[in-house]
Motif scaffolding. Structure first.
Motif, PDB file in Angstrom:
ATOM      1  N   TYR A   1       0.848  -1.189   0.000  1.00  0.00           N
ATOM      2  CA  TYR A   1       0.000   0.000   0.000  1.00  0.00           C
ATOM      3  C   TYR A   1       0.889   1.246   0.000  1.00  0.00           C
ATOM      4  O   TYR A   1       2.104   1.174   0.202  1.00  0.00           O
ATOM      5  CB  TYR A   1      -0.920   0.013   1.221  1.00  0.00           C
ATOM      6  CG  TYR A   1      -1.956  -1.097   1.193  1.00  0.00           C
ATOM      7  CD1 TYR A   1      -3.245  -0.840   0.779  1.00  0.00           C
ATOM      8  CD2 TYR A   1      -1.615  -2.398   1.562  1.00  0.00           C
ATOM      9  CE1 TYR A   1      -4.193  -1.851   0.744  1.00  0.00           C
ATOM     10  CE2 TYR A   1      -2.563  -3.415   1.519  1.00  0.00           C
ATOM     11  CZ  TYR A   1      -3.845  -3.131   1.115  1.00  0.00           C
ATOM     12  OH  TYR A   1      -4.778  -4.131   1.072  1.00  0.00           O
ATOM     13  N   ARG A   2       0.235   2.379  -0.225  1.00  0.00           N
ATOM     14  CA  ARG A   2       0.956   3.645  -0.291  1.00  0.00           C
ATOM     15  C   ARG A   2       0.145   4.700   0.444  1.00  0.00           C
ATOM     16  O   ARG A   2      -1.084   4.694   0.418  1.00  0.00           O
ATOM     17  CB  ARG A   2       1.116   4.067  -1.760  1.00  0.00           C
ATOM     18  CG  ARG A   2       1.888   5.346  -1.966  1.00  0.00           C
ATOM     19  CD  ARG A   2       1.599   5.949  -3.320  1.00  0.00           C
ATOM     20  NE  ARG A   2       2.430   5.391  -4.380  1.00  0.00           N
ATOM     21  CZ  ARG A   2       1.950   4.773  -5.446  1.00  0.00           C
ATOM     22  NH1 ARG A   2       0.651   4.633  -5.601  1.00  0.00           N
ATOM     23  NH2 ARG A   2       2.765   4.327  -6.369  1.00  0.00           N
ATOM     24  N   PHE A   3       0.835   5.608   1.118  1.00  0.00           N
ATOM     25  CA  PHE A   3       0.174   6.702   1.840  1.00  0.00           C
ATOM     26  C   PHE A   3       0.165   7.940   0.964  1.00  0.00           C
ATOM     27  O   PHE A   3       1.218   8.379   0.482  1.00  0.00           O
ATOM     28  CB  PHE A   3       0.905   6.979   3.158  1.00  0.00           C
ATOM     29  CG  PHE A   3       0.320   8.127   3.931  1.00  0.00           C
ATOM     30  CD1 PHE A   3      -0.949   8.038   4.490  1.00  0.00           C
ATOM     31  CD2 PHE A   3       1.035   9.299   4.102  1.00  0.00           C
ATOM     32  CE1 PHE A   3      -1.479   9.090   5.209  1.00  0.00           C
ATOM     33  CE2 PHE A   3       0.505  10.359   4.822  1.00  0.00           C
ATOM     34  CZ  PHE A   3      -0.753  10.249   5.378  1.00  0.00           C
ATOM     35  N   THR A   4      -1.019   8.499   0.755  1.00  0.00           N
ATOM     36  CA  THR A   4      -1.123   9.644  -0.154  1.00  0.00           C
ATOM     37  C   THR A   4      -1.416  10.956   0.577  1.00  0.00           C
ATOM     38  O   THR A   4      -1.527  11.992  -0.050  1.00  0.00           O
ATOM     39  CB  THR A   4      -2.249   9.413  -1.177  1.00  0.00           C
ATOM     40  OG1 THR A   4      -3.475   9.235  -0.479  1.00  0.00           O
ATOM     41  CG2 THR A   4      -1.964   8.205  -2.023  1.00  0.00           C
ATOM     42  N   GLY A   5      -1.538  10.931   1.908  1.00  0.00           N
ATOM     43  CA  GLY A   5      -1.851  12.151   2.656  1.00  0.00           C
ATOM     44  C   GLY A   5      -0.643  13.057   2.784  1.00  0.00           C
ATOM     45  O   GLY A   5       0.488  12.658   2.505  1.00  0.00           O
ATOM     46  N   ARG A   6      -0.910  14.263   3.197  1.00  0.00           N
ATOM     47  CA  ARG A   6       0.176  15.227   3.396  1.00  0.00           C
ATOM     48  C   ARG A   6       0.551  15.293   4.867  1.00  0.00           C
ATOM     49  O   ARG A   6      -0.246  14.995   5.735  1.00  0.00           O
ATOM     50  CB  ARG A   6      -0.257  16.609   2.886  1.00  0.00           C
ATOM     51  CG  ARG A   6      -0.252  16.789   1.380  1.00  0.00           C
ATOM     52  CD  ARG A   6       1.158  16.784   0.771  1.00  0.00           C
ATOM     53  NE  ARG A   6       1.675  15.451   0.532  1.00  0.00           N
ATOM     54  CZ  ARG A   6       2.878  15.024   0.924  1.00  0.00           C
ATOM     55  NH1 ARG A   6       3.682  15.804   1.584  1.00  0.00           N
ATOM     56  NH2 ARG A   6       3.275  13.820   0.657  1.00  0.00           N
ATOM     57  N   PRO A   7       1.803  15.723   5.166  1.00  0.00           N
ATOM     58  CA  PRO A   7       2.341  15.712   6.516  1.00  0.00           C
ATOM     59  C   PRO A   7       1.559  16.491   7.563  1.00  0.00           C
ATOM     60  O   PRO A   7       1.798  16.289   8.735  1.00  0.00           O
ATOM     61  CB  PRO A   7       3.725  16.343   6.342  1.00  0.00           C
ATOM     62  CG  PRO A   7       4.097  16.022   4.937  1.00  0.00           C
ATOM     63  CD  PRO A   7       2.807  16.050   4.166  1.00  0.00           C
ATOM     64  N   GLY A   8       0.654  17.398   7.180  1.00  0.00           N
ATOM     65  CA  GLY A   8      -0.006  18.197   8.210  1.00  0.00           C
ATOM     66  C   GLY A   8       0.903  19.307   8.677  1.00  0.00           C
ATOM     67  O   GLY A   8       1.536  19.208   9.715  1.00  0.00           O
ATOM     68  N   LEU A   9       0.966  20.355   7.931  1.00  0.00           N
ATOM     69  CA  LEU A   9       1.979  21.397   8.095  1.00  0.00           C
ATOM     70  C   LEU A   9       1.846  22.150   9.414  1.00  0.00           C
ATOM     71  O   LEU A   9       0.767  22.362   9.919  1.00  0.00           O
ATOM     72  CB  LEU A   9       1.864  22.400   6.939  1.00  0.00           C
ATOM     73  CG  LEU A   9       2.730  22.130   5.720  1.00  0.00           C
ATOM     74  CD1 LEU A   9       4.184  22.426   6.037  1.00  0.00           C
ATOM     75  CD2 LEU A   9       2.605  20.691   5.248  1.00  0.00           C
ATOM     76  N   ASP A  10       2.950  22.578   9.936  1.00  0.00           N
ATOM     77  CA  ASP A  10       2.991  23.436  11.102  1.00  0.00           C
ATOM     78  C   ASP A  10       2.499  24.828  10.731  1.00  0.00           C
ATOM     79  O   ASP A  10       2.619  25.245   9.589  1.00  0.00           O
ATOM     80  CB  ASP A  10       4.440  23.525  11.595  1.00  0.00           C
ATOM     81  CG  ASP A  10       4.686  22.557  12.728  1.00  0.00           C
ATOM     82  OD1 ASP A  10       3.708  22.071  13.298  1.00  0.00           O
ATOM     83  OD2 ASP A  10       5.854  22.312  13.038  1.00  0.00           O
ATOM     84  N   PRO A  11       1.968  25.563  11.706  1.00  0.00           N
ATOM     85  CA  PRO A  11       1.495  26.915  11.397  1.00  0.00           C
ATOM     86  C   PRO A  11       2.624  27.841  10.966  1.00  0.00           C
ATOM     87  O   PRO A  11       2.405  28.810  10.261  1.00  0.00           O
ATOM     88  CB  PRO A  11       0.893  27.376  12.728  1.00  0.00           C
ATOM     89  CG  PRO A  11       1.456  26.489  13.763  1.00  0.00           C
ATOM     90  CD  PRO A  11       1.704  25.179  13.083  1.00  0.00           C
TER      91      PRO A  11
END
Lengths: 214, 214
Positions: free
Chosen positions: A198-208
DNA sequence: ATTAGTTCTAGTCAATTTGACTATAACTAA
DNA sequence: TTAGTTATAGTCAAATTGACTAGAACTAAT
């Protein structure tokens, strides 16, 4: 501070490890400590964290996030220090590149002896945050490579949460998250039925504050 | 930065408000900004945040937590500034004590104009964190007094999450949390059936760095 | 070639939780 | 006394979760 997965010596199952550096001067001379260093005038907090990691351990982690700013009065016996701590998750391929030497060594995150300053409690806090983020959020994948099996994801959860999970139910939940993409490839070379990758396609969730040097 | 509940002018329902201070010197002279000030050598981060709040607004909030350390290079046009931002939730009785003057005024958190520095985006980030904490956690009660009705709790959720919630279902969920204690008192003086009063018995959820001046 | 052993994967089923809704209780104001 | 409104309890179907069963697909031993 850096988290990476490595197989435990005893069981061989993946567990959390962090690299520490040995202090070569007072205070706490020859004790192990978190890598770090001063902030210069021309770099953002995140850039400074990246640079310090690179200079001390050679690592360039893909996931880097602010943990907390520690500013108690007595963190250092000699002077008052404010530490803005960042934490990173690195993939196994990255972790393998880390410089290891007399003064830089990997330790199991749950088996640490005495450390310099308040670094032990900082690590405990980071572990607590990691468990929380894992429970609701898609952070586990940053400890794995680009392609992974569902059993590997489960092992990450089991290592961090420190309890076993039912393989079938866990698979059902992970497959329900849209950020996980099924590939047509299978992991070969194992002893049993080859699992799908499988592969993860989400983004890291950026810091403010993540807009680094413009 | 401080959050408090106040009735909206239009609907009268409780909404989130924050106090801002007017800048009296460059840069951003006469624009509104978050209260704040420098960290001295003899106080912890939390103590400094408390002191700055007290000096600028007269408030001594019961709930104070670190939000984030902002350290981008261009936050101020004149010099490089690192701000370790704390946020507070105050109860209505506390909020009423706040000094309001020519240069200190309350604003609705969701209706802000242009602010000094990057303070607008800091507030947006705090609002995002507040919504997240609200969804899973017991933070709403710090915006209320010691005794409250379940309808008041629901109004807090509705104000922060900006959507209506079913009264019956909400009540069922809140009553299932062990930290909410039923009292034998009822709120009198309303226009309709008097609601029972409840009390929150949980603890604030301490910061990792909370050991202030020893 | 066959079989035993293991993991991968899909599915069942009851228990629990959630969302939408109904109904009654308890008060105020007309 | 009655109408209006909020407080509170309860019902019921849908969705989710936890425990479990079972077949599929591979390797290693016989």
């Amino acid at each position: 501070m850096i988290f990476a997965l490595r197989p435990s010596e005893s069981s061989g199952r993946p567990t959390l490890w962090i690299p520490l550096v040995r202090r070569i001067r007072a205070p706490f001379k020859s004790l192990w400590a978190l890598p770090g260093g001063p902030l210069t005038h021309s770099e953002s907090l995140q850039d400074a964290a990246s640079r310090n990691l690179r200079e001390t351990t050679g690592l360039a982690p893909s996931y880097l996030e602010q943990l907390y700013a520690f500013g108690g009065l007595h963190r250092s016996p000699t002077q008052r220090i404010v530490s803005i701590v960042y934490w990173a998750l690195v993939q196994p391929t990255e972790a393998a590149l880390a410089d290891e030497s007399e003064n830089v060594r990997w330790f199991r995150a749950d088996r640490l002896g005495e450390l310099a300053f308040d670094h032990k409690s900082i690590i405990d806090y980071a572990l607590w945050r990691l468990r929380n983020k894992m429970a609701y959020g898609s952070i586990a994948y940053h400890l794995l490579g680009e392609y992974f099996t569902l059993a590997q994801v489960r092992e990450v959860y089991e290592a961090v949460l420190d309890r076993e999970l039912d393989p079938a139910n866990f698979r059902r939940q992970i497959k329900a998250t849209p950020e996980i993409e099924e590939t047509d490839d299978y992991l070969q070379g194992g002893k049993h039925r080859p699992p799908r990758l499988y592969r993860f396609t989400g983004r890291p969730g950026l810091d403010p504050d993540n807009r680094s040097t413009p």
